[in-house]
Design a protein around this motif. Structure first.
Motif, PDB file in Angstrom:
ATOM      1  N   LEU A  12       0.849  -1.189   0.000  1.00  0.00           N
ATOM      2  CA  LEU A  12       0.000   0.000   0.000  1.00  0.00           C
ATOM      3  C   LEU A  12       0.880   1.233   0.000  1.00  0.00           C
ATOM      4  O   LEU A  12       1.732   1.394   0.886  1.00  0.00           O
ATOM      5  N   CYS A  13       0.709   2.084  -0.992  1.00  0.00           N
ATOM      6  CA  CYS A  13       1.390   3.378  -1.022  1.00  0.00           C
ATOM      7  C   CYS A  13       0.570   4.318  -0.138  1.00  0.00           C
ATOM      8  O   CYS A  13      -0.579   4.619  -0.455  1.00  0.00           O
ATOM      9  N   THR A  14       1.138   4.744   0.986  1.00  0.00           N
ATOM     10  CA  THR A  14       0.367   5.529   1.954  1.00  0.00           C
ATOM     11  C   THR A  14       0.324   7.012   1.627  1.00  0.00           C
ATOM     12  O   THR A  14      -0.411   7.750   2.259  1.00  0.00           O
ATOM     13  N   GLN A  15       1.107   7.439   0.644  1.00  0.00           N
ATOM     14  CA  GLN A  15       1.037   8.835   0.224  1.00  0.00           C
ATOM     15  C   GLN A  15      -0.035   8.978  -0.855  1.00  0.00           C
ATOM     16  O   GLN A  15      -0.199   8.083  -1.691  1.00  0.00           O
ATOM     17  N   PRO A  16      -0.781  10.080  -0.861  1.00  0.00           N
ATOM     18  CA  PRO A  16      -1.834  10.267  -1.868  1.00  0.00           C
ATOM     19  C   PRO A  16      -1.273  10.221  -3.289  1.00  0.00           C
ATOM     20  O   PRO A  16      -0.178  10.703  -3.556  1.00  0.00           O
ATOM     21  N   THR A  17      -2.057   9.629  -4.185  1.00  0.00           N
ATOM     22  CA  THR A  17      -1.635   9.442  -5.572  1.00  0.00           C
ATOM     23  C   THR A  17      -2.634  10.116  -6.510  1.00  0.00           C
ATOM     24  O   THR A  17      -3.836  10.073  -6.271  1.00  0.00           O
ATOM     25  N   ASP A  18      -2.121  10.711  -7.558  1.00  0.00           N
ATOM     26  CA  ASP A  18      -2.950  11.318  -8.591  1.00  0.00           C
ATOM     27  C   ASP A  18      -3.608  10.193  -9.393  1.00  0.00           C
ATOM     28  O   ASP A  18      -2.921   9.412 -10.037  1.00  0.00           O
ATOM     29  N   MET A  19      -4.917  10.103  -9.353  1.00  0.00           N
ATOM     30  CA  MET A  19      -5.634   9.011 -10.012  1.00  0.00           C
ATOM     31  C   MET A  19      -5.732   9.174 -11.521  1.00  0.00           C
ATOM     32  O   MET A  19      -6.280   8.314 -12.206  1.00  0.00           O
ATOM     33  N   ARG A  20      -5.181  10.257 -12.068  1.00  0.00           N
ATOM     34  CA  ARG A  20      -5.113  10.380 -13.524  1.00  0.00           C
ATOM     35  C   ARG A  20      -4.006   9.509 -14.100  1.00  0.00           C
ATOM     36  O   ARG A  20      -3.965   9.263 -15.289  1.00  0.00           O
ATOM     37  N   LYS A  21      -3.112   9.035 -13.234  1.00  0.00           N
ATOM     38  CA  LYS A  21      -2.013   8.173 -13.685  1.00  0.00           C
ATOM     39  C   LYS A  21      -2.561   6.817 -14.092  1.00  0.00           C
ATOM     40  O   LYS A  21      -3.507   6.314 -13.503  1.00  0.00           O
ATOM     41  N   SER A  22      -1.932   6.248 -15.102  1.00  0.00           N
ATOM     42  CA  SER A  22      -2.327   4.921 -15.558  1.00  0.00           C
ATOM     43  C   SER A  22      -1.111   4.004 -15.474  1.00  0.00           C
ATOM     44  O   SER A  22      -0.294   4.153 -14.577  1.00  0.00           O
ATOM     45  N   ARG A  50      -8.437  12.330  -1.374  1.00  0.00           N
ATOM     46  CA  ARG A  50      -9.742  12.326  -0.700  1.00  0.00           C
ATOM     47  C   ARG A  50     -10.134  10.934  -0.204  1.00  0.00           C
ATOM     48  O   ARG A  50     -11.152  10.775   0.453  1.00  0.00           O
ATOM     49  N   LYS A  51      -9.330   9.930  -0.549  1.00  0.00           N
ATOM     50  CA  LYS A  51      -9.537   8.530  -0.146  1.00  0.00           C
ATOM     51  C   LYS A  51     -10.862   7.975  -0.671  1.00  0.00           C
ATOM     52  O   LYS A  51     -11.514   7.167  -0.026  1.00  0.00           O
ATOM     53  N   THR A  52     -11.235   8.409  -1.870  1.00  0.00           N
ATOM     54  CA  THR A  52     -12.469   7.921  -2.478  1.00  0.00           C
ATOM     55  C   THR A  52     -12.205   7.038  -3.690  1.00  0.00           C
ATOM     56  O   THR A  52     -13.134   6.447  -4.228  1.00  0.00           O
ATOM     57  N   GLN A  53     -10.957   6.982  -4.135  1.00  0.00           N
ATOM     58  CA  GLN A  53     -10.599   6.148  -5.283  1.00  0.00           C
ATOM     59  C   GLN A  53      -9.377   5.312  -4.944  1.00  0.00           C
ATOM     60  O   GLN A  53      -8.484   5.756  -4.219  1.00  0.00           O
ATOM     61  N   MET A  54      -9.351   4.098  -5.501  1.00  0.00           N
ATOM     62  CA  MET A  54      -8.239   3.184  -5.296  1.00  0.00           C
ATOM     63  C   MET A  54      -7.888   2.536  -6.623  1.00  0.00           C
ATOM     64  O   MET A  54      -8.769   2.214  -7.418  1.00  0.00           O
ATOM     65  N   LYS A  55      -6.592   2.366  -6.865  1.00  0.00           N
ATOM     66  CA  LYS A  55      -6.118   1.622  -8.024  1.00  0.00           C
ATOM     67  C   LYS A  55      -5.108   0.590  -7.550  1.00  0.00           C
ATOM     68  O   LYS A  55      -4.312   0.860  -6.649  1.00  0.00           O
ATOM     69  N   VAL A  56      -5.161  -0.582  -8.167  1.00  0.00           N
ATOM     70  CA  VAL A  56      -4.220  -1.657  -7.876  1.00  0.00           C
ATOM     71  C   VAL A  56      -3.515  -2.012  -9.180  1.00  0.00           C
ATOM     72  O   VAL A  56      -4.164  -2.346 -10.169  1.00  0.00           O
ATOM     73  N   LEU A  57      -2.194  -1.920  -9.158  1.00  0.00           N
ATOM     74  CA  LEU A  57      -1.372  -2.237 -10.326  1.00  0.00           C
ATOM     75  C   LEU A  57      -0.625  -3.534 -10.049  1.00  0.00           C
ATOM     76  O   LEU A  57      -0.056  -3.703  -8.976  1.00  0.00           O
ATOM     77  N   TYR A  58      -0.652  -4.442 -11.012  1.00  0.00           N
ATOM     78  CA  TYR A  58       0.139  -5.662 -10.902  1.00  0.00           C
ATOM     79  C   TYR A  58       0.498  -6.144 -12.300  1.00  0.00           C
ATOM     80  O   TYR A  58      -0.080  -5.716 -13.286  1.00  0.00           O
ATOM     81  N   PHE A  59       1.499  -7.013 -12.345  1.00  0.00           N
ATOM     82  CA  PHE A  59       1.999  -7.504 -13.628  1.00  0.00           C
ATOM     83  C   PHE A  59       1.768  -8.999 -13.715  1.00  0.00           C
ATOM     84  O   PHE A  59       2.112  -9.749 -12.807  1.00  0.00           O
ATOM     85  N   GLU A  60       1.147  -9.422 -14.800  1.00  0.00           N
ATOM     86  CA  GLU A  60       0.974 -10.836 -15.111  1.00  0.00           C
ATOM     87  C   GLU A  60       1.932 -11.162 -16.249  1.00  0.00           C
ATOM     88  O   GLU A  60       2.445 -10.251 -16.896  1.00  0.00           O
ATOM     89  N   PRO A  61       2.167 -12.432 -16.535  1.00  0.00           N
ATOM     90  CA  PRO A  61       3.112 -12.774 -17.605  1.00  0.00           C
ATOM     91  C   PRO A  61       2.790 -12.133 -18.958  1.00  0.00           C
ATOM     92  O   PRO A  61       3.690 -11.907 -19.760  1.00  0.00           O
ATOM     93  N   SER A  62       1.526 -11.807 -19.206  1.00  0.00           N
ATOM     94  CA  SER A  62       1.173 -11.229 -20.502  1.00  0.00           C
ATOM     95  C   SER A  62       1.147  -9.703 -20.494  1.00  0.00           C
ATOM     96  O   SER A  62       0.990  -9.081 -21.533  1.00  0.00           O
ATOM     97  N   GLY A  63       1.291  -9.060 -19.312  1.00  0.00           N
ATOM     98  CA  GLY A  63       1.313  -7.604 -19.273  1.00  0.00           C
ATOM     99  C   GLY A  63       0.754  -7.038 -17.991  1.00  0.00           C
ATOM    100  O   GLY A  63       0.351  -7.766 -17.084  1.00  0.00           O
ATOM    101  N   TYR A  64       0.719  -5.706 -17.920  1.00  0.00           N
ATOM    102  CA  TYR A  64       0.204  -5.012 -16.737  1.00  0.00           C
ATOM    103  C   TYR A  64      -1.312  -5.146 -16.639  1.00  0.00           C
ATOM    104  O   TYR A  64      -2.012  -5.183 -17.642  1.00  0.00           O
ATOM    105  N   CYS A  65      -1.787  -5.160 -15.394  1.00  0.00           N
ATOM    106  CA  CYS A  65      -3.224  -5.119 -15.107  1.00  0.00           C
ATOM    107  C   CYS A  65      -3.465  -3.962 -14.143  1.00  0.00           C
ATOM    108  O   CYS A  65      -2.659  -3.706 -13.255  1.00  0.00           O
ATOM    109  N   LEU A  66      -4.570  -3.281 -14.333  1.00  0.00           N
ATOM    110  CA  LEU A  66      -4.921  -2.158 -13.482  1.00  0.00           C
ATOM    111  C   LEU A  66      -6.367  -2.329 -13.053  1.00  0.00           C
ATOM    112  O   LEU A  66      -7.267  -2.392 -13.888  1.00  0.00           O
ATOM    113  N   TRP A  67      -6.568  -2.423 -11.752  1.00  0.00           N
ATOM    114  CA  TRP A  67      -7.900  -2.576 -11.184  1.00  0.00           C
ATOM    115  C   TRP A  67      -8.228  -1.279 -10.460  1.00  0.00           C
ATOM    116  O   TRP A  67      -7.378  -0.717  -9.778  1.00  0.00           O
ATOM    117  N   SER A  68      -9.444  -0.789 -10.613  1.00  0.00           N
ATOM    118  CA  SER A  68      -9.823   0.499 -10.048  1.00  0.00           C
ATOM    119  C   SER A  68     -11.168   0.409  -9.353  1.00  0.00           C
ATOM    120  O   SER A  68     -12.049  -0.334  -9.776  1.00  0.00           O
TER     121      SER A  68
END
Length: 115
Positions: A12-22, A50-68
């Motif tokens: 968990l990144c505890t610092q606020p993150t800009d949710m426009r990032k992909s 604002r702690k109203t949005q969350m994104k999870v980034l992970y890498f699978e063998p075929s590429g990046y996945c982003l869950w929001s």
């Protein structure tokens, strides 16, 4: 809902993150701010100011996945950390996603097979 395995490493990144990032922006944050390899297969969780949005980034063998997830009401209950990151278990992440805050934690010893 995505479902990482029980042995998956989650950060968990505890610092606020800009949710426009992909994919590119979040993987750069993982590399430069958290000092982890974004291609490692670990899960990286980011929350906005604002702690109203969350994104999870992970890498699978075929590429990046982003869950929001965006909340219509309420906030994700995440606490800050001096290091800017903290490890989570799958259960901890589920509690944060479901809006459950545990006031007192007592975990009893269990057998754990060493790898």
């Amino acid at each position: 809902m995505f479902a990482p395995g029980n042995l998956a490493r989650i950060w968990l990144c505890t610092q606020p993150t800009d949710m426009r990032k992909s994919f590119q922006g979040l993987s750069a944050l993982v590399k430069n701010q958290l000092n982890h390899n974004p291609l490692s297969g670990q899960y990286f969780v980011f929350v906005n100011r604002r702690k109203t949005q969350m994104k999870v980034l992970y890498f699978e063998p075929s590429g990046y996945c982003l869950w929001s997830k965006r909340l219509e009401q309420g906030q994700f209950r995440v606490s800050a950390s001096a290091s800017g990151q903290r490890p989570l278990s799958w259960t901890d992440l589920q509690l944060i996603l479901d809006g459950i805050e545990v006031q007192k934690i007592r975990q009893y010893k269990r057998y754990q097979h060493s790898i």
